[in-house]
Scaffold this active site. Structure first.
Site, PDB file in Angstrom:
ATOM      1  CB  CYS A  78      28.463  17.862  37.541  1.00  0.00           C
ATOM      2  SG  CYS A  78      28.503  19.637  37.265  1.00  0.00           S
ATOM      3  CE  LYS A 131      -4.478  -0.312   2.054  1.00  0.00           C
ATOM      4  NZ  LYS A 131      -5.238  -0.381   3.524  1.00  0.00           N
ATOM      5  CG  HIS A 164      28.237  16.786  33.033  1.00  0.00           C
ATOM      6  ND1 HIS A 164      27.365  16.098  34.032  1.00  0.00           N
ATOM      7  CD2 HIS A 164      28.151  17.975  33.475  1.00  0.00           C
ATOM      8  CE1 HIS A 164      26.604  17.135  34.733  1.00  0.00           C
ATOM      9  NE2 HIS A 164      27.330  18.243  34.465  1.00  0.00           N
ATOM     10  CD  GLU A 205      27.442  12.806  32.562  1.00  0.00           C
ATOM     11  OE1 GLU A 205      28.463  12.588  33.210  1.00  0.00           O
ATOM     12  OE2 GLU A 205      26.501  13.506  32.988  1.00  0.00           O
TER      13      GLU A 205
HETATM   14  N1  GLN Z   1      24.266  23.024  40.389  1.00  0.00           N
HETATM   15  C1  GLN Z   1      25.822  22.710  40.195  1.00  0.00           C
HETATM   16  C2  GLN Z   1      26.450  23.948  39.600  1.00  0.00           C
HETATM   17  O1  GLN Z   1      25.658  24.943  38.883  1.00  0.00           O
HETATM   18  C3  GLN Z   1      26.194  21.431  39.315  1.00  0.00           C
HETATM   19  C4  GLN Z   1      25.596  21.481  37.897  1.00  0.00           C
HETATM   20  C5  GLN Z   1      25.581  20.349  37.217  1.00  0.00           C
HETATM   21  O2  GLN Z   1      25.521  19.196  38.033  1.00  0.00           O
HETATM   22  N2  GLN Z   1      25.542  20.083  36.319  1.00  0.00           N
HETATM   23  O3  GLN Z   1      27.678  23.944  39.755  1.00  0.00           O
END
Ligand code: GLN
Length: 588
Positions: free
Chosen positions: A392, A228, A555, A557
């Site tokens: 972080c 189709k 970070h 990740e």
């Molecule tokens: N709130 C924290 C800061 O601004 C950590 C930020 C986060 O974990 N990305 O430094």
């Protein structure tokens, strides 16, 4: 005559019917396939919203904000592209309506249009084309994913722009892929093609006829429905590809390849594979994800926001992905339990519940809610020798916890949580504010990659070395040195020291006034960034006597892929697995 030697070729991916059916993953998979056939690929995500970028978008609504090396804050699709292609993209790989309009208005204010009336067509569409071409310059393939769904008003300028690009460079250099969804309404119990037909019709109103249709659905497409769609869209049945729901993301490219999608796309461009594709690593990884030899359970402690669990997961997509990658490398599956920091704070979740976890993560976060709960959980892992990874905010709170409970600094805190605290162990660094401003980042967040020196006696260093990141990051450092807009990210580099780079997104930093005291009490600082010769920012911590207590201001990740897992996640999973096995054997 079609000329197959002119690059780049463009593949435009649009979505029909509904959003959220995996357009990003499909786009990333096509990219991965072409790359595996030996071509160079880049991808562009078009977000037709008026926001300049995703930095101010609520993560609970839009999912996680992805951070690029150059400090872009972008929709999580860019994360999928980076993960699947194992490549780094710039903030330029994301185009939003806000960016396009602000550039056109800036040009108008600068008198660049010489008195013309500035209009949607051609000025906006020209700017869209210019941005697309700029990103694609050095690649053979450019994948362009247009966000939203065909029929959205906001998509119109982009559809016009790609059609106009096609006219300009020739149709043999542009291919369109429509990703559609075939619902099976419960009361009918049969898969419906009508919405797909409507999407094809809507697309045709822009002069666009899809060369490929990827049919997302719960089940594989049957031959009646395939026929189709094929007739309605007037395309070869080979170009209607069934893409049923699957549990493992990395199955998507493998399934596309079963349908020979890569070769079919290349054929549209009169091209052949440059090399034989090798899928063995991905196949092996998928097998581990689907049938792990071992598995472990990790607690992820975040603050619950009213909308509930689903959104929490969505805002930590990269962390979950990084855990999966690290799991594969350790030959094990990772189950994540999402624990509410507020519930821990209130005592609804206590040590008894925490005992069942093989490892604990406190990921990034902002604001006060649930902070005392996160601190409790950090104390629990520190005192009970349970593997802990802090990301972080996780690092910042690990410092707060240690300052309060080990260094006996009563009510120590981050100024983000308590601006009046007597012991501001996490603080705003004045110099850094100036530094970021000078670098034209306007805001007050430290965004994007920054170099970090590692101490060779640290666990963090050993992990980065084991995963070959010291070598890998040397290349990134060399690139950064040449890039005048981004070289500030290196800061002051010391000679002959192991240096790595990781991405950041935060406002506050470890307060250097407390570093000595904290270190003397047993929390080791394993790495730092040099703003200049005299000023450091702390990047990593670890507790040497602990089986695994590591946290980072970055970070990591955001740099984890299945091909190259993030070292700290790898180490965390390895330690958690050992912890689990030791407990099973009753060694502890
Ligand atoms: N709130 C924290 C800061 O601004 C950590 C930020 C986060 O974990 N990305 O430094």
């Amino acid at each position: 005559m079609k000329n197959k030697n002119i690059f780049p070729k463009y593949i435009v991916v649009t979505g029909g019917v509904i959003s959220g059916v995996g357009k990003g993953i499909a786009t990333a998979s096509i990219g991965m396939i072409l790359k595996n056939y030996g071509y160079t690929v880049t991808t562009i995500k078009i977000d037709p919203y008026i926001n300049f970028d995703a930095g101010t978008l609520r993560p609970t609504e839009h999912g996680e904000v992805w951070v690029t090396d150059d400090g872009g804050e972008i929709d999580q699709d860019l994360g999928n592209y980076e993960r699947f292609l194992n490549q780094h993209f710039s903030k330029k790989n994301n185009i939003t309506t806000g960016q396009i309009y602000s550039k056109v208005i800036e040009n108008e204010r600068d008198g660049k249009f010489l008195g013309q009336t500035v209009q949607l067509i051609p000025h906006i569409s020209d700017e869209i084309k210019r941005r697309i071409k700029e990103v694609g310059k050095n690649y053979e393939f450019v994948l362009i994913e247009i966000g939203g769904t065909i029929g959205d008003y906001e998509n119109i300028p982009y559809l016009f722009a790609v059609k106009s690009l096609e006219r300009e460079i020739g149709e043999e250099r542009v291919t369109y892929v429509l990703i559609t969804y075939l619902p099976t309404p419960r009361h009918i119990g049969e898969m419906k093609t009508k919405p797909t037909q409507q999407a094809i019709k809507l697309l045709s109103e822009h002069g666009i006829f899809p060369n490929f249709i990827l049919c997302r659905a719960k089940e594989p497409l049957d031959s009646v429905r395939k026929k189709k769609i094929e007739i309605y869209a007037n395309i070869d049945s080979e170009h209607v590809i069934s893409a049923p729901d699957i549990d493992t993301l990395y199955r998507v490219p493998l399934n596309f390849e079963k349908d020979n999608l890569g070769k079919k796309i290349l054929k549209e461009f009169f091209l052949k594979p440059k090399k034989k594709a090798d899928w063995s690593f991905l196949e092996k990884s998928v097998k581990i994800i689907e049938n792990p030899k071992n598995y472990l359970t990790v607690a992820m402690v975040g603050k619950y926001i009213d909308i509930g669990e689903f959104s929490l997961k969505d805002s930590y997509i990269s962390v979950s992905q990084a855990l999966e990658h690290a799991g594969v490398k350790n030959n094990c599956g990772v189950k994540i339990d999402w624990l509410s920091a507020q519930d821990i704070e209130k005592g609804i979740i206590g040590e008894k519940e925490l005992k069942k976890y093989d490892g604990i993560i406190v990921p990034g976060g902002f604001g006060k809610e649930g902070v005392e709960g996160k601190l409790k959980v950090i104390r629990y892992s520190r005192e009970n020798n349970v593997p802990f990874l802090g990301l972080c905010f996780g690092l910042q709170l690990a410092i707060v916890e240690f300052a309060r409970n080990v260094c006996k600094l009563k009510n120590a805190n981050s100024v983000e949580i308590d601006p009046q605290t007597e012991y501001p162990v996490i603080n705003f660094i004045e110099n850094q504010r100036k530094f970021i401003k000078e670098s034209r980042y306007g805001g007050t967040m430290r965004l994007g990659v920054y170099a970090a020196h590692l101490f060779e006696e640290s666990l963090v260093y050993r992990l980065y070395r084991e995963l070959n990141r010291i070598e890998e990051d040397k290349k990134i450092i060399e690139e950064l040195k040449k890039d005048k807009d981004n070289s500030f990210r290196l800061g002051y580099l010391e000679k002959d020291k192991p240096i790595i780079v990781e991405r950041h997104r935060h406002r506050y930093e470890v307060n250097n006034d407390f570093v000595k005291l904290i270190q003397d009490n047993g929390l080791y600082f394993s790495g730092y960034h040099n703003i200049n010769e005299n000023e450091r920012l702390m990047e990593f911590i670890e507790i040497k006597k602990h089986r695994f207590f590591v946290a980072t201001q970055a970070h990591p990740e955001f740099r984890s892929t299945i091909f190259s897992p993030a070292p700290l996640f790898y180490g965390f999973i390895k330690a958690s697995l050992k912890f689990k096995l030791d407990r099973l054997k009753n060694v502890i």
